[in-house]
Every structure is written in structure tokens, then in C-alpha cells.
Design an enzyme around this catalytic site. Structure first.
Site, PDB file in Angstrom:
ATOM      1  CB  THR A   1       6.706   4.419  -9.750  1.00 50.84           C
ATOM      2  OG1 THR A   1       6.259   3.413 -10.662  1.00 50.84           O
ATOM      3  CG2 THR A   1       8.021   5.002 -10.200  1.00 50.84           C
TER       4      THR A   1
ATOM      5  NE  ARG B   1       4.706   8.971  -7.249  1.00 55.92           N
ATOM      6  CZ  ARG B   1       3.902   8.149  -7.911  1.00 55.92           C
ATOM      7  NH1 ARG B   1       4.167   6.852  -7.928  1.00 55.92           N
ATOM      8  NH2 ARG B   1       2.861   8.598  -8.559  1.00 55.92           N
TER       9      ARG B   1
ATOM     10  CG  ASN C   1       2.134   3.293 -15.503  1.00 54.36           C
ATOM     11  OD1 ASN C   1       2.682   3.612 -16.553  1.00 54.36           O
ATOM     12  ND2 ASN C   1       2.096   4.076 -14.451  1.00 54.36           N
TER      13      ASN C   1
END
Lengths: 1198, 340
Positions: free
Chosen positions: A36, A119, A1015
Site C-alpha cells: 500500500t 509513503r 491486508n
């Protein structure tokens, strides 16, 4: 009437897709790994290649999922060396894992582009959100770094990067802000594949091929060099870096010729004689740009420099765009480098100014936007205000309140957005389709009208009942507002879940006179009396126009379950008037047909029916009565504060703010300096997301405790207690005489935690006790929560006060015994019906009061450790699991470290006890000789350690006593648990896991095997079985599942248990007990159904049973102690298969989907999967009779 | 299968289709793929009835995929695109069934009859039309309404049947057979009304799956038991009663295990007889055995054609028509001798 036509080139997509389209079109080999927020780029590339979508030259790129980002980097390095055009996508820790290869790739002048959704790097905490800490960690690798600030740029600069890398031979890191850009849906002008092809010079590709490794003209690359030449060779590369900025600008200019969109390495916006300028990189430039334009319009001399090419940093070009008039410059960094003189962009700018002189009198640096912290025009204004001061702060932060270091700027006032932009804020649930509907609405407006559109979506951190807030903007100009719609700015607000009115301040974003749409089970003439008083009052204050629609009712009637999206979409268009309603409805139906048509006509028909009924149900509410007097204290904040009035201080000061959605207002001083948080906090959340809860009928119950064992949320509990306890019980508290000789004369209660139950129903499904009169009535039944909520709240409060039976008196290796122990993992935000959490809870019940838990990143670290609260809790003595998450890839090693420390400290403590034996006497002897093989022994040792501490405080000041005091707790046996999912154990962490398994140390490894990367949204792992459909295995996984248990058994001294709670609960509990008792490494592989399997989670236990009955998931335990005793080590705990794999698989969407999509391949893979099962069972059956003769026990080093 | 000079003419006409003889495999898993269909026609099937296309099943699959993909989409921040890859073609529609029809029409020489079980009025007509377009020779409507709602009268149920048949009739031109359940207050009247609204044939009877109770698990479970010749009687009675009373083809199904049942049904008036359990029990070879048995029986008794025998023992043709009615029940009871 037909819609005005948008440009045929316009496309409404998010940043990830914008970049991935270019990357896929211009690559031949793509190595991927999910992380992610970059996962979608890999998923799209994989999906396109699976479908045979060709790249710009007509061949389909080879896409391969690797075991880690390190693997992906290695794979593209090899592909590049062999002459292919290769790319990869990543973020955060993933980029860090690529660093070693990036140095090599750059050092070898190898053209490639790595696309990064930038990120945060995990430091004191993990964060999935966006900032530049990852890309800044790669700035030294030699990669060129190109930053895109918008979705449009994510596409355009991706092309510039792919072209410039071939021309310059320097590899590129193309990045854009995670979530803010990667997940923002926006309208862009799309590049067509022919344009992409024509943009790339074929001669450059040929040159790349010519440099490739080729046995026909062999070379050696990757030599080892000595002090004599390394340095010179390293400097030989310099001309390439010198040429690069010019090449990038050339490519930008070519792109401008093609598209009319001019880009520059540094872009200046603002007054030509600006005296104050902000330098910034990335999406934050949207907010600064709007501020600059507004301030210039007000006559102020301000400006902004947007940095696009960060590496190599072209000082001259930077200087060229900077007006000579600048007196004060603020450089904003979206990263933090503790201890540095300034953040990296700041120091680069300073160096560039020094190199090109003169340096403006004031150059200051500030941090903003870490981990997607909001960065708004008001904050940009605060920076300009700071620059106007005579002595501005040299280093500052903006967007937080730093009451410790006093670095933060004061942000005054609010920012009013442009009036010609429609702004809508919509509150929904992750599972109700709100986000999907809003994406579709943005797409409709973007694709079918000349308007520009933007959608950005915020989720909370839960997996079950996750709340979403959608922020949509539509307007006549490109929308660069890179921040959320602020307080009082939205002209339209929708609340898609009626019950949010109790807990969420849904009116906060609404502007004065806004329209508010409420999904309400009550019609317009009745709804007012059902609205909370705070809502009524605020509604009237803000003069809001309230509309209601029964979207849930319509969706239910049309067989769409909880998917209320299409109904609410129609209402959105009707009320915002962005489009004529008939056109909007036609467009929605068009989207419905496009999106759902492939799934079957009925899906389209039902959604269309829902669309048609929407406006019939939509009605405006006429406020006939004012707010009921005396209804105070019912606002969400007031209710929360009242509920937490007895909570610990930290929870009231800090956690409460986060729970209220006001964590942004917490000052620096409120937060721990090192990421350490109290446990035992999930109990304060009381999310109350279940519509139904299980109620107990003691007259039927058989005391089996299965419901308690399987509850994924620890929301159903059992206790046995003395009858006298009941004198204090509230009316309606139920109990029964406990069964079993050991509990004779005592009472038993099964109690639900009504506000913590998610209503998943797994407990009811497993309950074996059926009424003799009515078969559907069991000892627990799901019932509507509202019927019993108040009573059960009182009951649960009382239940918690009942003392637990001491663990030393429980048979912890039995189902019932283990469930009488208090769960020290409760009320997690895992998905309702999660297949993992029952195992984690069991671990906490059996060993939690002495457990150290190392938790790999993944679902379990998120439901275990994502703020605001944690489910890890404490017992009535205050003891409980001490939990930590290090990384994804290192968890086995992390846990091993815990064991090493515990052992070392225990040895130290024992030495000190021995040294102090003359003073401690018998206590010392008892401490040293303690038998802690059972709970009674551990309790006795705890008692001794207590006495030791008392003794140490009374002893003369003795340095040894002080040292022993610090390590005394190490004398109590610790249980080290290494917990993670299959992505960790089978893939990214396998190397470490293998090493730990070989270590022989006393650690317990729990693999929560969901057979997929749960996840990050369902990508295949090496645990994914043959024939299952998953992301990165869209055509059904063609290879079989890796047999991790078999690998572990090969060591001979590793205890291995393969378990499935739903198939055999007793075996599960025993495996935990045996694993923990085994003095070496223990591995438990726990079958954990997941929503990614495509089952109703309520059925997860019976599906586990089928998995075992089919031989798909055989149960076994391999105990080295048996080997040592001369018996076979392996014991099969399940019977030979009694049903076929097909009978199990057809009940799961992950397998069934392939049958629908590709029946021939499904049949082939299913047959192969059956063979896998038959073969493995046959193999295991033989292993049961195998006796090892070698001695595998560890030999002491001496 | 041809008829020689000394052979009995076994040919029959069903739904306007000329069949070599009256033995046809009915809708069952055996008729669900092309290989099996070849085996059946090789074994002498005069026509084939494909398994029912269940609208409900198609809907269920489509909705399951919809829910599966949609529900997990956007359920939390790190899984905003759901848990499964998007697939372009799910085959949730009748595609595979239509492929089977087309292949069967291409490769078989006998008539191919499709069977349809709808749930919605739109579904019935939609799928009837696509089946017709795929080239079936006739359509069997497998109507399956359980009258479980105490608020719904028998009249309403009957009206739904008629309305449905009429709607489908208006949508397609291909011959239509209606597979009926036996539970009508006035079966003969109902049969006639069905013909009036467009049925070209009636299939007696639909054998509903009957639930069972599993005593170990204390659960209601579906239970499929192969039919036996003992179940023939119900069909036999209504075949005999309807023969000559309704102007349409009549097919018999349920309890047809071999030549004996076929002969009885033909004598009662059946144009065709359909086998499923018999084939599942004995294999495709049972078809030829049955046809041979039928031929021998007719030959042995000097029949020249099946047509001669058809309906010769129907209610209209027997000396005592009440034998097929309620009196028969009374006689049976009176004449029954208990074994003790």
C-alpha cells in the site's frame, strides 16, 4: 437531451492507474509485489497482461509477482541486463528493500523507471499514508527523481521518465504522493498508446539491447574493483548526470509539443517581482498554488517554485525560475531527517543558491504533511506570514501544534474555496458501496461533461464496519485542491448510514444552507422525531435543507443486500444538480451496464430497478417542530466523553480525541516520544456495529464453550462462579448450574459484549445445542440488538466484575478450560467473522499473561496495533501480552531476538540470585530450582519473584541487588510468540523464518494462513492453492501451495502443528499447548478463512471442516518429543478424505469464480488440485510410519 | 433406426416432430454434455431433452459474483479495489447452455429439445427466446410452483401457469411442451386450458425434489432418489385420462425403467416416454433394450405399428372407464388381503 460532450481524450482515473497505463505500455518485463498504496499499479499491470493487453509495441508484458520488493528489484535488474525494458512499482519499506539493487542499476547506467506512490517509512509507528520519507531515502542511489504533483502529471511525467531514461541511460524514480495522488480520482487528458509508442525513439531501445548481456558478444559486468580504480570509475559516470536535466527538459518540451501541456524541471507560479516564495515538491503545491493566486489577486508579491526534477538537482535552472526580487524563501519538505541541519530539499536549495549566488537574506525550511497530514491553503498562508516577519523561524513545522519544540507555525482563520466549485462530502461504510458510487459519479461527470472532477476517499483504520468519507469537487477549471473539503465548505453532504448520526458529526463539513441527504428507514414525515437533538439543532442553525431516501429498503427489495450505492448516486445527482437528472440517470444506467454487465444481466436489471425507484423514495423533510427541549448531552462528542469518564487518563486525554476523529488537534506533547502506547484500550471503543447480537438460553446450553472459542472478537464470554455472586447481579442476568464434577455447585454464564459484537454469527453457527422443540432455536441465537441492548450492557458490566478462576485451576489444554481463561485480545477491528483472530485470542488466553509477541506487518498488525486503540489487553492483575511489530520481512528474527534477550536476562538473573544466595537463603534456591512447566509452577515463581523484590529493597545498598532488581522478572517463564500471515511466512519473511526454525531456540511461530495477502487486498502468495483466483493469479493459480509444514518437519527438531479450529477444536487447543511446551522451535500453521475466500464468514467454521474432510487441509502434529521416545513423530489428526476437493471448493468464491470465468481451465486445475491432495495425503500416511534414526536434538556448544 | 418390411413401425409424432420411436432421454445430468448426448443417440435415443436451464441458478451465480466482488471492494483503506481481480467474462448467462444446444444441433441427427425453468415472467420469455434463437427443435417449460402460501388460492396458481405459458407462446414460435406437476384440483381441465393458451404438448409429470430429514444431523436435507416403476401409476392414470381429451402431444416421464413401462404408457396414450432414472441406473444401453423390448412385444402380438397400440387402453378405449377413476381405489382396498 444529450449531454455536452467532454473531450474524447479525457479519462477519469486515479494516479496509480495514470502511471501504470504508461508503465505497462512501455515495458516488457514487470516485477511486482504488493504494498500500500502502490499495490494497484502492480494489480492493473497484472490484470492487463492476463487479459492479453499488449504494450506499445504489440507484445504482452511479462508480469511476475516476486517474494518481496528486494526480489522484484533483483528481477528487473536481471531483465534490464538482458536487454528488456523493465519496470516495477513500490512504496515505503518496499523501496527501502530495493535500495541495494538501485545502486547497482544506476551504477551500471541501466535505463528503467520505478514508479513510487510515496509513503511514510515506519519509524516509531507504521503508517500507510503519504510523504516523501521513502523517496528521500533513495536520493543517494543515483536514480534520477521526478516528482508528479497531480494525477495528470502522474501520467505525463511517467512518459517523460520512460523516454528520458533511455536517452540518458540514468534510471528514474518517478514518484507521486501516496493516497493524495495515487488514490485521487481526477479527470485527465489521456495519452493514447500510439502516442506513447511514437514518443520513444526505437534507436534508444536498440541501443539498450546492444548493451545487454549476450553470449554471442560476451562482456563482464559487476566486477569487484580495488582501491586503484574504483574511485575513478565511479567518477566516470558524471557526464551522464550533467546531461540529464537537459534531456528531461527536452522530453518535457516534446511532450508539450504533443499535448500542449508544458512542464519544466522547476515551475514558477506567482508575482514576477515576488519578495516571498515557497519552494515545494509534490501534491502540496496544489494548496500553495491556490494560496499564491489568491494572495497575488489581493496585491501581495508572493510566489511558488514547484520542483519536478529533484535528482539531479539543477541549480542553474532553479535559479533561473526564481525571481531576483525574492527576499525570503521557505522550503517545505514532506519528510523528517532527525538531527539534520535541515530537511533534504531545504539543504539542496541552500546549496543551489550558494552555488549560483546570491543567497536571499532569508531562507527557512519547514516540515509539513507527514503521513498524509492535511496541508491546506491556510497553512501555506501561515508560511507566507512567517516569511513576512523580521525574524522568521529558521526551521519550522506547519499543520500541527508543537508545544514541545515550539516549531509549529500558527495557522489562522479558514480558507474559503472558489464559489464555482461544487463540493460534496459523503459519509458511508466501506462495505456499502459509497466509495464505489462516488468514484462512478466522478467518472460520469469527468467523462461525460466538460466539467473537471476530483474524488478523494478517507477511511478509518478498522476492517469491520470501516467508515468512509468521500470528498468530491466539480468545477469548470482543473481542480488542484490537494486537501480535504474543510469545515463548513461543502454545499452537499450525505450520510449513507442512519446510525452515524449518533456517533459522527456529519454536519461539520456542511456550509450554511447546504443540502443534506440522509439514508433513512423513516419517511420524510416521520424522520424528525428519530433524529438526535444535536443534529436537529445544528441543522436548524445552519439552515440546512434535509432530504431523506430509504436506500437500504430499496436495495433490500431489489436483492442488492447492503449495496445502496446506485440509489444514493441518483439522489446525489438530483440534489447537486451537477447534471440534468435525466442525463444523470441515463449515465448511471450506462455505468451500471458497463460495470456489472459482465457479471450477469440480473445484476444490471436489479441495479436499474433500484435506480428507477430512487427518486420515488427521495423526499424533502419539512421541519414541523423545533428541537425537543432538554435533549442535551447527545452530541457525538458529549456521548463519547460521558462513556470514557471512567477510562484511564491517557485514554481520556489522547485516545478519546482520536476516537472522535479529532486526532489532528492533539499537540505534540500529548503523544509518546517513542511510539509506546498502553494496551487494554479497545474496550473503550464500543463501536456497536452489529445489528444483531447472540443471546443465550441457559436451558439448552451444554457448557461446551465452543461459541467462546470461535468468537473472532472476544465478544462472547464464559465464566464459572459461586452462586453467591449472583446476589449483586442485575435483573435479567442469566446463569445456570455448571456441568462437570470439578465445577459442581457453581454457576455458569455465557455473556455477550453487546457493543463489541460485530454480529458475525460464527458463535451461533458453531453452537451444537439445539432446542428439542424448535430446531432453529439454539443455546445462542442472533437477535436484533435494539431489543436487548440496555439489559445486556448492564449484564456485561456485571459479568466483567466476576472474578476469573485462577489459570492454575484450569485445564488450559482443553476447549472449555482454555475458554474459562480471560481473553487478553479483545474487540479488535478485524473483519466481522475473521478467521485469524480466534487463534490469536486463544493464544492470549493460554499464555497471554507471560507472552512476548512479535507481530509481522499485515492484517494482524493492523487489527492488533492500528490506533486509536489496541485489542491486546490485560488480566485482572494487570498482566498481558507485550506486543510489538517491527517490519513485514523480519518478524521471525525479531521474535528470535526477544527470546535471546529473555534467555540472556534470565541467565543473568540466575547468576545474580546465586551470587546473593547468602542473603536470600532458601528463596534463592527455590527461585533457581523452580519448575515452571505448568501454571501452578509459574504462579509460584511469580510469588517468589514478588518476595525477591521485597527482599531486595530491604537489603543493604548492594550493586548486585540493584542489578537483580532490574532483571528479576526474567526469572518468570516467558512465552515468545512470532505471529504473522502467509505473506510473511511463505514469501517475504521465509528466509528469516527458516533461519529461526534452524536455531533450535524456544520460540513459537503462529502462521495465520489465509492463503493470500489479505491486508493489501488479496494478492496471491506462495500459500495460495492451485485453482484459486487471486490478484496476481487472475487466471487461477497454476502452481500448488507450498508445504511449509513439511519444510519445517525436515529439521527434525521443530514441533509442527497444522490446525483448523472449525475442523477440530480439541486438536487446535492441544497443538497450542504442545507447541508452547516444546522446548525448541514450534510452528503452528492455522487455517484462517478470510473474506478473500469468497465465503459467508458466518460459515467459516463449517468450511474449515470441509477443508479438512476433503484432505485439502489435513490436520497433523509433528512432535520431536515422540521421535525422541522412539515413536513416529508425525500424527495425523484428521481422517482420510471423505469428500472431494470439488465439494469443498465449489462453496468458495475464489475457486467458483474460475469455473464461471474459464470452465475448461477450472476443470483442469481442479483435477490437478485433487491430485495434489491425494498425493499429499498418501505421502503423509507414509510419513506416519517413518522413524528417524538420527539424533536431531541440539548439542551444547561446549 | 429403420423399419424393415417385417418390422413394426415404431415411429411417433411429438410436438410436431417425427421421431423414430417413443423412447427419449429426459432432462438429466446425462443430457448435459455433448459426449453423453452422442452416447445416448448412439444407443438409439429418438430425441434428447437437455437439462433444465434454471433462471434462478443463473441469477444466483451472477449475484454471487456481484456480491463477492462488490462487498469486498472498498471495504478498507488498503483494499480499495476489493479482493478479487476483475474478470472480463464471467459466463454467468446462458452462454454455455446455448453452446451445448448449438453443438447438439450441429452434431446430432435427432431432435433437440431444451428445457427451461424460469422464475420471473421476463426471465421465462427472455430465455425462451434465446433458446429458440439457438436453434432448438422444441422447448419444454419446466414449471415448478409450490403452492405453499396459504393466501394464494388454487385459482391464482392456475392463472399464473396459464399466463406464463401464454406469455412464452407469444414470444416464441417453436413447439412448446409444458412439464406439469400432478397437484391440480382438476388436472384434466388444467391440461385443456394449457393447450388453449398455446401448449403443443404436456409432459406428465414433473417429479419435484422432496426434502428429507437427516436424523443424525437433525437437519432438513434435499434428497434425490431415482424413480422406480412403482411411480408409474400416477402418470399412467393421467395419461389414460388425457389421451383423446386434449388436443396436444403427450409425453410420460417418471418411473419409465424399461420396455414394460413404455408399453403401458403407449397403451394408455403416450406419444413419447422419457427416461432418466432408468438410464442412470442401467446406463445408455437401456435405451436400445427398451426399444427392442417394445418392438418385440408389439411384434409378438401382431401389431404393425405403434400407432395402432397408442391409446388402445386409454380411458376412452377401455370397457370400464371408471377403472382409471376413484372406484378403482375402492376396489383395490376391498380386494386387498393383509399378509397376516
Amino acid at each position: 437531451m444529450t449531454l455536452p460532450v467532454a473531450s474524447s481524450r479525457s479519462l477519469t482515473i486515479d494516479g496509480n492507474e495514470a502511471a501504470a497505463r504508461v508503465a505497462h505500455a512501455l515495458s516488457e518485463v514487470i516485477a511486482i509485489y504488493p504494498i500500500t498504496p502502490a499495490s494497484a499499479m502492480g494489480e492493473l499491470a497484472d490484470e492487463w497482461s492476463q487479459k492479453g493487453t499488449p504494450n506499445a509495441w504489440g507484445t504482452v508484458p511479462e508480469v511476475i509477482e516476486m517474494q518481496s520488493e528486494a526480489g522484484a528489484a533483483g528481477a528487473i535488474h536481471g531483465a534490464l541486463q538482458t536487454g528488456a525494458l523493465a519496470t516495477t512499482f513500490t512504496a515505503s519499506q518496499g523501496l527501502l528493500l530495493m535500495l541495494p539493487n538501485m545502486y547497482k542499476i544506476a551504477g551500471e547506467l541501466t535505463p528503467t523507471v520505478i514508479h513510487v506512490a510515496a509513503r511514510t517509512i515506519a519509524t516509531h509507528a507504521l503508517s500507510i499514508f503519504g510523504d516523501h520519507s521513502d523517496v528521500m531515502g533513495a536520493r543517494q542511489t543515483g536514480f534520477a527523481m521526478l516528482s508528479s504533483a497531480t494525477v495528470q502529471e502522474a501520467q505525463d511525467l511517467a512518459l517523460v521518465a520512460h523516454s528520458a531514461t533511455l536517452k540518458s541511460r540514468i534510471p528514474f524514480l518517478h514518484f507521486f504522493d501516496g493516497f493524495r495522488t495515487s488514490h485521487e480520482v481526477a479527470k485527465i487528458e489521456a495519452l493514447e498508446i500510439g502516442e506513447l509508442r511514437d514518443f520513444i525513439d526505437p534507436a534508444l531501445i536498440s541501443a539498450h539491447r546492444d548493451r545487454a548481456l549476450n553470449p554471442n558478444r560476451p562482456v563482464l559486468r559487476g566486477s569487484a574493483q580495488n582501491p586503484d580504480v574504483y574511485f575513478q570509475a565511479r567518477e566516470a559516470i558524471n557526464p551522464f548526470y550533467a546531461a540529464l536535466p537537459g534531456i528531461v527538459q527536452q522530453e518535457m518540451d516534446r511532450l508539450a509539443d504533443l499535448t500542449g501541456r508544458p512542464y519544466h524541471l522547476f515551475e514558477y507560479l506567482g508575482h514576477q517581482q515576488a519578495d516571498r516564495v515557497i519552494v515545494i515538491m509534490g501534491s502540496g503545491s496544489g494548496a500553495v498554488g491556490e494560496t499564491v493566486l489568491d494572495m497575488v489577486a489581493r496585491g501581495e508579491k508572493v510566489g511558488m517554485v514547484l520542483v519536478r526534477l529533484y535528482r539531479p538537482f539543477d541549480a542553474d535552472r532553479f535559479r533561473q525560475v526564481l525571481p531576483d526580487s525574492v527576499a525570503a524563501l521557505a522550503v517545505l519538505d514532506r519528510t523528517k531527517e532527525p538531527g539534520a541541519v535541515g530537511e533534504p530539499l531545504y539543504t539542496d536549495v541552500i546549496a543551489a543558491l550558494a552555488a549560483t549566488g546570491p543567497i536571499p537574506p532569508t531562507v527557512i525550511g519547514g516540515r509539513y504533511g507527514l503521513s498524509s497530514k492535511e496541508f491546506t491553503p491556510a497553512m501555506a498562508q501561515a508560511v507566507f506570514d512567517e516569511l513576512a516577519l523580521a525574524k522568521p523561524a529558521r526551521q519550522f513545522t506547519v499543520g500541527i501544534i508543537d508545544d514541545v519544540g515550539h516549531t509549529s507555525l500558527t495557522v489562522n482563520g479558514t480558507w474559503n474555496e472558489a464559489e464555482d466549485v461544487v463540493r460534496a462530502v459523503l459519509f458511508g461504510l466501506g462495505s456499502d458501496g459509497t466509495v464505489g458510487a462516488n468514484k462512478a459519479s466522478v467518472k460520469i461527470i469527468g467523462d461525460k461533461t466538460p466539467l473537471f472532477a476530483q474524488g478523494y476517499f478517507v477511511y478509518d483504520s478498522k476492517k469491520s464496519g470501516s467508515r468512509t468519507v468521500s470528498h468530491l469537487r466539480f468545477g469548470p477549471r482543473p481542480i488542484n485542491s490537494s486537501y480535504l473539503i474543510g469545515s463548513g465548505q461543502a454545499t452537499f453532504v450525505a450520510c449513507h448510514q442512519f446510525h452515524f448520526l449518533e456517533d459522527v458529526d456529519v454536519l461539520e463539513p456542511a456550509a450554511q444552507g447546504a443540502r443534506f441527504l440522509l439514508n433513512s428507514p423513516y419517511p420524510a414525515d416521520k424522520v424528525w422525531d428519530h433524529l438526535p437533538a444535536w443534529f436537529q439543532a445544528r441543522l436548524l442553525d445552519k439552515e440546512i435543507e434535509l432530504w431523506v431516501v430509504d436506500a437500504a429498503g430499496i436495495a433490500r427489495d431489489e436483492g442488492l443486500g447492503g449495496r445502496i450505492n446506485t440509489v444514493l448516486q441518483v439522489c446525489f445527482f438530483y440534489l447537486t444538480k451537477v447534471l440534468p437528472i435525466d442525463d444523470a440517470i441515463a449515465a448511471i444506467k450506462d455505468e451500471v451496464a458497463k460495470a456489472y454487465g459482465k457479471r450477469g444481466e440480473v445484476v444490471v436489471r436489479r441495479n436499474e430497478a433500484a435506480v428507477d425507484r430512487a427518486l420515488q423514495s427521495l423526499a424533502k423533510v419539512t421541519v414541523s417542530r423545533p428541537v425537543a427541549n432538554g435533549h442535551t448531552g447527545d452530541s457525538p462528542d458529549e456521548k463519547l466523553a460521558a462513556r470514557l469518564s471512567t477510562a484511564p487518563d491517557f485514554v481520556q486525554r489522547v485516545t478519546q480525541m482520536m476516537m472522535a476523529g479529532k486526532g489532528d488537534l492533539l499537540p505534540v506533547s500529548a503523544l509518546p516520544v517513542d511510539g509506546t502506547f498502553p494496551t487494554n484500550t479497545a474496550r473503550w471503543e464500543k463501536r456497536s456495529i452489529g445489528d444483531e447480537i447472540p443471546l443465550w438460553d441457559p436451558s439448552i446450553c451444554i457448557d461446551c464453550a465452543r461459541c467462546v472459542l470461535v468468537c473472532p472478537h472476544a465478544a462472547i464470554r464464559i465464566k464459572i462462579f459461586d452462586a453467591a455472586t449472583l446476589t449483586q447481579a442485575p435483573a435479567g442476568f442469566l446463569s445456570k448450574a455448571a456441568d462437570g464434577r470439578e465445577y459442581a455447585g457453581r454457576m455458569l454464564t455465557v455473556q455477550v459484549a453487546p457493543d463489541d459484537c460485530t454480529g458475525c454469527g460464527v458463535c451461533v453457527q458453531i453452537c451444537p445445542a439445539i432446542s428439542k422443540e424448535v430446531a432453529k432455536h439454539k443455546a445462542i441465537d442472533m437477535t436484533p440488538k435494539f431489543e436487548s441492548l440496555e439489559r445486556e450492557r448492564a449484564n456485561f458490566d456485571f459479568f466483567l466484575e466476576i472474578p476469573d478462576i485462577p489459570k492454575s485451576e484450569l485445564k488450559l489444554d482443553t476447549v472449555k478450560g482454555s475458554q474459562l481463561a480471560q481473553p487478553l485480545f479483545e474487540f479488535s477491528g478485524a473483519c466481522a467473522g475473521c478467521g485469524e483472530t480466534p487463534y490469536v485470542k486463544l493464544l492470549s488466553q493460554m499464555f497471554g499473561d507471560r507472552a512476548l509477541v512479535a507481530n509481522a506487518t499485515g492484517c494482524s498488525s493492523i487489527y492488533g496495533g492500528n490506533l486509536p486503540t489496541t485489542p491486546w489487553s490485560v488480566d485482572q492483575s494487570g498482566r498481558g501480552p507485550a506486543w510489538s511489530n517491527s517490519l513485514f520481512e523480519d518478524n521471525a528474527e525479531f521474535g528470535l531476538g526477544m527470546r535471546l534477550a529473555a534467555d540472556r536476562l534470565e541467565a543473568d538473573a540466575k547468576l545474580l540470585v546465586t551470587a546473593l544466595l547468602p542473603s536470600l537463603g532458601d528463596l534463592a534456591l527455590d527461585l533457581l530450582a523452580a519448575d515452571q512447566s505448568d501454571e501452578a509452577g509459574i504462579m509460584a515463581q511469580r510469588d517468589r519473584v514478588g518476595r525477591l523484590r521485597a527482599a531486595l529493597t530491604t537489603m543493604e545498598p548492594d550493586p548486585l541487588a540493584g542489578r537483580l532488581e532490574a532483571v528479576a522478572d526474567a526469572l518468570i517463564k516467558k512465552s515468545v510468540w512470532i505471529v504473522g500471515g502467509d505473506g510473511w511466512a511463505y514469501d517475504i519473511g521465509f528466509g528469516g523464518l527458516d533461519h529461526v526454525m534452524a536455531s533450535g531456540r524456544d520460540v513459537n511461530i503462529l502462521v495465520l494462513d489465509t492463503e493470500v495477502y489479505s491486508n493489501t487486498g488479496g494478492q496471491a502468495s506462495k500459500s495460495t492453492p492451485r485453482a484459486a483466483v487471486a490478484k496476481f493469479a487472475a487466471g487461477g493459480k497454476s502452481t500448488g501451495k507450498k508445504d511449509l509444514g513439511q519444510i519445517a518437519m525436515a529439521y527434525g527438531n521443530v514441533y509442527v502443528g497444522q490446525i483448523a479450529m472449525g475442523a477440530n477444536m480439541t486438536q487446535t487447543v492441544r497443538a497450542f499447548a504442545e507447541a508452547e511446551a516444546h522446548p525448541g522451535v514450534s510452528l503452528i500453521i492455522a487455517y484462517s478463512p478470510c473474506i478473500a475466500h469468497g465465503i459467508e464468514m458466518v460459515d467459516q467454521m463449517s468450511q474449515q471442516k470441509r477443508a479438512t474432510e476433503s484432505g485439502y487441509w489435513p490436520l497433523y502434529r509433528y512432535d520431536p518429543a515422540s521421535e525422541a521416545a522412539g515413536k513416529p513423530g508425525l500424527r495425523l489428526d484428521s481422517r482420510a478424505p471423505t469428500i472431494r476437493f470439488k465439494d469443498f471448493a465449489e462453496k468458495e468464491g475464489r475457486f467458483a469464480m474460475l469455473t464461471r470465468a474459464n470452465p475448461d481451465r477450472a476443470a483442469e486445475l481442479t483435477a490437478r488440485a485433487q491430485q495434489d491432495i491425494d498425493d499429499r495425503w498418501h505421502f503423509y500416511e507414509q510419513l506416519v510410519n517413518v522413524h528417524r534414526t538420527a539424533e536431531y536434538a541440539e548439542v551444547d556448544d561446549q | 433406426m429403420t423399419t424393415g418390411p417385417n418390422d413394426v413401425d415404431l415411429s411417433t409424432r411429438y410436438l410436431g416432430l417425427d421421431l423414430a420411436h417413443p423412447v427419449v432421454p429426459s432432462a438429466s445430468p446425462l443430457t448435459g454434455d455433448l459426449d453423453h448426448l452422442h452416447t445416448l443417440t448412439d444407443a438409439g435415443a429418438a430425441a434428447v431433452v437437455l437439462p433444465s436451464l434454471f433462471e434462478e441458478q443463473l441469477e444466483h451465480e451472477a449475484m454471487a459474483i456481484y456480491h463477492g466482488r462488490e462487498w469486498s471492494s472498498g471495504s478498507f483503506q488498503e483494499a480499495t479495489t476489493g479482493f478479487w481481480p476483475e474478470i472480463d467474462e464471467y459466463n454467468t448467462g446462458p452462454g454455455p447452455y446455448l453452446d451445448l444446444i448449438r453443438a447438439a444441433k450441429r452434431e446430432l441427427t435427432v431432435p433437440v429439445i431444451a428445457s427451461l425453468n424460469g422464475t420471473s415472467r421476463g426471465g421465462w420469455t427472455l430465455y425462451a427466446k434465446v433458446l429458440e434463437d439457438a436453434g432448438v427443435d422444441a422447448l419444454e417449460l419446466n414449471i415448478y410452483l409450490i403452492a405453499a402460501d396459504p393466501e394464494v388460492s388454487s385459482g391464482e396458481i392456475e392463472y399464473r401457469y396459464l399466463q406464463l405459458v401464454q406469455t412464452v407462446r407469444e414470444a416464441v414460435t417453436v413447439p412448446l411442451a409444458i412439464k406439469l406437476g400432478p397437484f391440480f384440483s382438476s388436472t384434466a381441465h388444467m391440461a385443456r386450458r394449457l393447450v388453449e393458451v398455446g401448449a403443443d404438448g404436456l409432459v406428465l409429470f414433473n417429479r419435484f425434489y422432496q426434502p428429507d430429514i437427516d436424523l443424525d444431523r437433525m437437519e432438513v436435507v434435499p434428497n434425490l432418489v431415482l424413480s422406480t416403476p412403482a411411480e408409474l401409476r400416477l402418470v399412467l392414470r393421467w395419461m389414460a385420462i388425457l389421451h383423446g381429451n386434449v388436443a396436444c402431444s403427450l409425453a410420460a416421464t417418471t418411473g419409465v425403467d424399461g420396455p414394460e413401462e413404455v408399453i403401458k404408457l403407449v397403451l394408455a396414450g403416450a406419444d413419447v416416454t422419457m427416461m432418466a432414472s432408468g438410464l442412470l441406473r442401467h446406463g445408455p444401453v437401456r435405451l436400445r433394450q427398451t426399444v427392442d423390448g417394445l418392438r418385440s412385444w408389439l411384434q409378438d402380438r401382431g401389431y404393425e405399428s405403434l400407432a395402432q397400440a397408442k391409446g388402445s387402453l386409454s380411458q376412452k378405449s377401455v370397457p370400464d372407464p371408471t377403472a382409471y377413476e376413484r372406484a378403482n381405489y375402492m376396489q383395490t382396498l376391498v380386494s386387498y388381503s393383509p399378509p397376516w
